[in-house]
Design a protein around this motif. Structure first.
Motif, PDB file in Angstrom:
ATOM      1  N   GLU A   1     -10.906   1.144   0.856  1.00 27.11           N
ATOM      2  CA  GLU A   1     -12.215   1.385   1.462  1.00 27.11           C
ATOM      3  C   GLU A   1     -12.956   0.063   1.652  1.00 27.11           C
ATOM      4  O   GLU A   1     -13.561  -0.179   2.705  1.00 27.11           O
ATOM      5  CB  GLU A   1     -13.051   2.309   0.557  1.00 27.11           C
ATOM      6  CG  GLU A   1     -12.427   3.668   0.304  1.00 27.11           C
ATOM      7  CD  GLU A   1     -12.468   4.551   1.535  1.00 27.11           C
ATOM      8  OE1 GLU A   1     -13.433   4.448   2.302  1.00 27.11           O
ATOM      9  OE2 GLU A   1     -11.507   5.320   1.739  1.00 27.11           O
TER      10      GLU A   1
ATOM     11  N   TRP B   1       0.820  -1.212   0.000  1.00 26.47           N
ATOM     12  CA  TRP B   1       0.000   0.000   0.000  1.00 26.47           C
ATOM     13  C   TRP B   1       0.847   1.252   0.000  1.00 26.47           C
ATOM     14  O   TRP B   1       0.645   2.156  -0.777  1.00 26.47           O
ATOM     15  CB  TRP B   1      -0.898  -0.019   1.238  1.00 26.47           C
ATOM     16  CG  TRP B   1      -2.323   0.142   0.892  1.00 26.47           C
ATOM     17  CD1 TRP B   1      -3.043   1.295   0.934  1.00 26.47           C
ATOM     18  CD2 TRP B   1      -3.191  -0.873   0.413  1.00 26.47           C
ATOM     19  NE1 TRP B   1      -4.323   1.047   0.510  1.00 26.47           N
ATOM     20  CE2 TRP B   1      -4.448  -0.266   0.189  1.00 26.47           C
ATOM     21  CE3 TRP B   1      -3.057  -2.233   0.138  1.00 26.47           C
ATOM     22  CZ2 TRP B   1      -5.545  -0.976  -0.283  1.00 26.47           C
ATOM     23  CZ3 TRP B   1      -4.139  -2.928  -0.322  1.00 26.47           C
ATOM     24  CH2 TRP B   1      -5.362  -2.313  -0.532  1.00 26.47           C
TER      25      TRP B   1
ATOM     26  N   PRO C   1      -4.303   5.956   4.453  1.00 27.21           N
ATOM     27  CA  PRO C   1      -4.085   6.954   3.412  1.00 27.21           C
ATOM     28  C   PRO C   1      -4.861   8.238   3.666  1.00 27.21           C
ATOM     29  O   PRO C   1      -4.472   9.296   3.191  1.00 27.21           O
ATOM     30  CB  PRO C   1      -4.615   6.278   2.141  1.00 27.21           C
ATOM     31  CG  PRO C   1      -4.746   4.840   2.476  1.00 27.21           C
ATOM     32  CD  PRO C   1      -4.986   4.764   3.948  1.00 27.21           C
ATOM     33  N   ARG C   2      -5.970   8.147   4.424  1.00 26.25           N
ATOM     34  CA  ARG C   2      -6.838   9.294   4.573  1.00 26.25           C
ATOM     35  C   ARG C   2      -6.349  10.249   5.666  1.00 26.25           C
ATOM     36  O   ARG C   2      -6.401  11.450   5.514  1.00 26.25           O
ATOM     37  CB  ARG C   2      -8.237   8.809   4.936  1.00 26.25           C
ATOM     38  CG  ARG C   2      -9.273   9.263   3.938  1.00 26.25           C
ATOM     39  CD  ARG C   2     -10.646   8.968   4.472  1.00 26.25           C
ATOM     40  NE  ARG C   2     -11.021   7.585   4.215  1.00 26.25           N
ATOM     41  CZ  ARG C   2     -12.060   7.013   4.824  1.00 26.25           C
ATOM     42  NH1 ARG C   2     -12.752   7.675   5.709  1.00 26.25           N
ATOM     43  NH2 ARG C   2     -12.375   5.769   4.552  1.00 26.25           N
TER      44      ARG C   2
ATOM     45  N   SER D   1      -5.139   2.169  -5.190  1.00 19.01           N
ATOM     46  CA  SER D   1      -5.393   1.425  -3.964  1.00 19.01           C
ATOM     47  C   SER D   1      -6.533   2.008  -3.138  1.00 19.01           C
ATOM     48  O   SER D   1      -7.076   1.319  -2.281  1.00 19.01           O
ATOM     49  CB  SER D   1      -4.123   1.356  -3.126  1.00 19.01           C
ATOM     50  OG  SER D   1      -3.654   2.640  -2.834  1.00 19.01           O
ATOM     51  N   GLN D   2      -6.898   3.269  -3.404  1.00 21.84           N
ATOM     52  CA  GLN D   2      -7.911   3.913  -2.563  1.00 21.84           C
ATOM     53  C   GLN D   2      -9.231   3.133  -2.468  1.00 21.84           C
ATOM     54  O   GLN D   2      -9.670   2.787  -1.373  1.00 21.84           O
ATOM     55  CB  GLN D   2      -8.177   5.330  -3.080  1.00 21.84           C
ATOM     56  CG  GLN D   2      -9.041   6.174  -2.166  1.00 21.84           C
ATOM     57  CD  GLN D   2      -8.206   6.873  -1.109  1.00 21.84           C
ATOM     58  OE1 GLN D   2      -7.080   7.249  -1.361  1.00 21.84           O
ATOM     59  NE2 GLN D   2      -8.751   7.011   0.079  1.00 21.84           N
TER      60      GLN D   2
ATOM     61  N   ALA E   1      -1.752   5.750  -5.111  1.00 19.50           N
ATOM     62  CA  ALA E   1      -2.923   5.929  -4.250  1.00 19.50           C
ATOM     63  C   ALA E   1      -4.224   5.836  -5.029  1.00 19.50           C
ATOM     64  O   ALA E   1      -5.218   5.297  -4.531  1.00 19.50           O
ATOM     65  CB  ALA E   1      -2.841   7.279  -3.546  1.00 19.50           C
ATOM     66  N   SER E   2      -4.219   6.292  -6.288  1.00 12.81           N
ATOM     67  CA  SER E   2      -5.471   6.279  -7.043  1.00 12.81           C
ATOM     68  C   SER E   2      -5.945   4.853  -7.292  1.00 12.81           C
ATOM     69  O   SER E   2      -7.136   4.598  -7.446  1.00 12.81           O
ATOM     70  CB  SER E   2      -5.275   7.007  -8.369  1.00 12.81           C
ATOM     71  OG  SER E   2      -4.275   6.361  -9.134  1.00 12.81           O
TER      72      SER E   2
END
Lengths: 503, 90, 101
Positions: free
Chosen positions: A283, A269, A329-330, A278-279, A275-276
């Motif tokens: 979730e 991760w 990530p958030r 794995s995001q 990130a685009s």
């Protein structure tokens, strides 16, 4: 300290130990094994201290560079995991010394032969698994991770099978799960390699661009690793395998082996996937984690067998681990990831303590049916106390490692407005309290007037080693500063990981 | 020579399907070992001669021997040489 | 120039056969065989997919598959040994039925 090959030593020492145990006559297996375990723990802790003092380290095995040779690499996150393995592994080794020895006195020569073989195999395989676990944490390339992961998996299956009897079908199922899980991971490695032409973690992360191929690679890897970590609904194999294994093995599996795949997922991760890509998957994993927390705790509450209860509790706790893929990530900075890493180590100590205690209790009572443990608590105060200490951390009561990590979870979830996460974390703690107190309440009930269960004597080491792990789980709440500072070394979750530390 | 590759791969697939769906386990193992040899030919076609040799020796040879050994074991009555039920690990 | 896509497709085909055997078949020996076919499929996709590199075959995937074959054979040996012990201790029925779910 800079030039010493400390990373490879943390792998070689247990490996050599396994070799020694195999070469020496079987009656010396335990003595040789405990010696090797102490040496392995010492080597690992030396490495951890070196990382804490002088920063991330890297080593090239045999002087070969990244593409063909093997490169080892340690930052704060892997150092913390190696420390966790050393502490839990060391204590479990002491426990195993008494656990496997206790049978020798039965007098039946055939029985003794079987027990002796079981003990010897335990030490060989466990030391091999220890080396492989450290290997995973030190790996800096995707294929190396596959090989070490596979060794951990095969070793874990063999350890489960040591129990014989009903553990054998559980081990068989575990074998199929672990093999297909790592093959799915390997498939992902293949896809990444065909896209970027390198296996090194950081180089792959730098050149992997978002697209269908990266998406496909992520999905197969996540399914494979989630299967091996027993994330709901892929947890079906875990309760029988963890509950029917010998108690020392159950503790190792629940505390350490599932953390190995979690570690790999976190690395993928943070380092490899953009990130685009794995995001959305993150979730989804967080949602499954929330369901796992509730479902696993509920199932744990309904179990009849003590070790089965502890195993279902692991299913629930795995759910907390997967919250980080949504939160990490958030959240601002690395709070979410830190919560996950801290949760991993405190769960390792707490769950290790609970399985060791459950094993000691089952050995004394002669079975592990909870209902029939009415009133044995006073006579087995030590293991039940250890069980309770582990339970405190699972519930997230202060002061304990579980409290610190749940606090980190809740603050990073509250910062991003995830009310559901806050509620689920709180509810999971309540359910944990329910299943822990259900056991303790029954055990400390006044014993029935007649037919109080007669207890077999057990070595004091069993209770004490469980207590030590439980105490570490609580101490992680009192002294959270040092582990969290170690976690910052090399900024494993920060921006500078891909830029600053690696060449 | 594309035809050769296609035929090779179709053969491989048919052998694999046969190996897992054959009712007789012994025939299954025979098909499985044959599959290993075909895989070795495929490695050779892909320019991996060393892999081809390892595949024949390990993938087909040792694995096949292991399967045959297990089949032989399953022919005997259970418990003939085992230790019997063993639940004493508590 | 061999069209290596054929091998990638064939590898995917083997993977599906392996998954089929793993999910549908009940006899433990046959499921072990399925896992072996699955891993062969992955290896074939690996070698077939990696040949895009100019100047002959790429060495890294070959080294990976070489390691993978060794891993697969050790896993098979462990699995078959387990099957034998299950048969010895728990009888014929437990080898022939019961799925993972």
């Amino acid at each position: 300290m800079r030039g010493l090959p400390l990373i490879s030593a943390s792998i070689w020492v247990p490996l050599l130990g396994a070799l020694f145990v195999s070469l020496w006559p079987r009656r010396y297996a335990a003595r040789c094994g405990i010696g090797a375990s102490i040496a392995s723990a010492a080597a690992a802790l030396l490495l951890v201290v070196a990382v804490a003092l002088s920063g991330p380290r890297r080593e090239r095995l045999g002087g070969w560079g990244a593409p063909a040779g093997i490169e080892l690499w340690i930052d704060g996150f892997s150092a913390l995991m190696i420390a966790m393995t050393a502490v839990v592994g060391g204590v479990v080794s002491v426990y195993a010394l008494a656990y496997f020895r206790a049978k020798d006195s039965s007098g039946d020569p055939q029985r003794q032969e079987v027990e002796g073989r079981r003990e010897a195999y335990f030490w060989r395989i466990w030391l091999l698994v220890w080396a492989a676990i450290n290997g995973v944490f030190a790996s800096a390339d995707l294929f190396n991770l596959y090989v070490t992961l596979e060794v951990v998996g095969l070793g874990a299956v063999s350890l489960v099978a040591l129990a014989g009897g009903r553990a054998l079908p559980a081990a068989m199922r575990y074998l199929f799960v672990t093999l297909s899980g790592s093959l799915l991971y390997l498939l992902g490695v293949v896809l990444i390699y065909s896209e970027v032409g390198t296996l090194a973690l950081f180089q792959a992360g730098e050149s992997l661009i978002a697209g269908t191929l990266a998406q496909a690679a992520l999905v197969v890897m996540v399914v494979g690793l989630a299967l091996k970590t027993a994330l709901f609904p892929l947890h079906f194999w875990l309760p029988p395998a963890h509950a029917d294994a010998p108690a020392a093995v159950s503790a190792l599996l629940s505390a350490l082996v599932i953390k190995v795949t979690f570690y790999i997922l976190v690395r993928l991760w943070v380092v490899v996937f953009p990130a685009s890509v794995s995001q959305p998957v993150g979730e989804a994993l967080m949602l499954l984690g929330l369901i796992a927390v509730i479902w696993g705790s509920w199932r744990a509450l309904r179990q009849q067998r003590l070790k089965m209860l502890v195993a279902y509790s692991t299913v629930a706790q795995v759910g907390y681990l997967f919250l980080v893929f949504g939160l990490g990530p958030r959240a601002d900075g690395s709070a979410g990831w830190q919560a996950g890493a801290y949760f991993a180590i405190s769960h390792a100590c707490a769950k290790g303590a609970m399985f060791l205690a459950a094993g000691a209790i089952a050995r004394a009572v002669g079975h592990d049916q909870i209902e029939e443990m009415r009133g044995v608590g006073a006579r087995l105060a030590l293991p039940f106390f250890a069980f309770g200490l582990g339970g405190i951390s699972l519930m997230g009561l202060p002061p304990s490692g579980g409290y610190v990590s749940k606090w980190l979870f809740i603050t990073s979830a509250a910062a991003t407005g995830d009310v559901i996460v806050v509620i689920a974390v709180a509810l999971g703690g309540l359910l944990a309290a329910a299943y822990v107190f259900r056991v303790l309440a029954l055990a400390f009930e006044r014993a029935p007037r007649e037919g109080a269960p007669s207890l077999r004597p057990i070595p004091a080491t069993l209770g004490w080693s469980a207590l030590v792990l439980g105490a570490v789980a609580v101490a992680l709440g009192l002294a959270a500063g040092a582990p969290l500072a170690l976690l910052e070394v090399g900024l494993p979750f920060g921006q500078s990981l891909a830029e600053g530390v690696t060449p | 020579m594309i035809v050769f590759d296609v035929v090779l791969m179709v053969t491989l697939w048919v052998l694999a399907v046969g190996a897992v769906s054959q009712a007789d386990l012994f025939k299954s193992v025979v098909l499985f070992v044959t599959m290993g040899v075909v895989v070795a030919v495929a490695w050779a076609r892909l320019g991996a001669a060393d892999l081809a040799m390892v595949e024949v020796a390990v993938g087909a040879g040792i694995t096949g021997a292991l399967f045959l050994n297990t089949l032989g074991h399953l022919e005997q009555r259970p418990g003939e040489r085992g230790e019997g039920e063993d639940t004493s690990h508590l | 120039m061999i069209p290596s896509q054929i091998y990638v497709i064939a590898g995917a085909g083997l993977v599906s056969v392996g998954v089929f055997a793993w999910v549908v078949r009940r006899h433990l020996v046959r499921r072990m065989m399925g896992v072996n076919i699955l891993s062969t499929g992955v290896f074939m996709m690996l070698i077939g997919g990696a040949r895009r590199v100019e100047g002959g075959p790429d060495g890294v995937p070959q080294a990976m598959v070489l390691t993978g074959i060794v891993v697969a054979v050790s896993a098979t040996a462990l699995g078959l040994a387990l099957i034998q012990r299950i048969y010895d201790q728990r009888g014929e029925r437990s080898v022939e039925e019961r799925g993972p779910m």
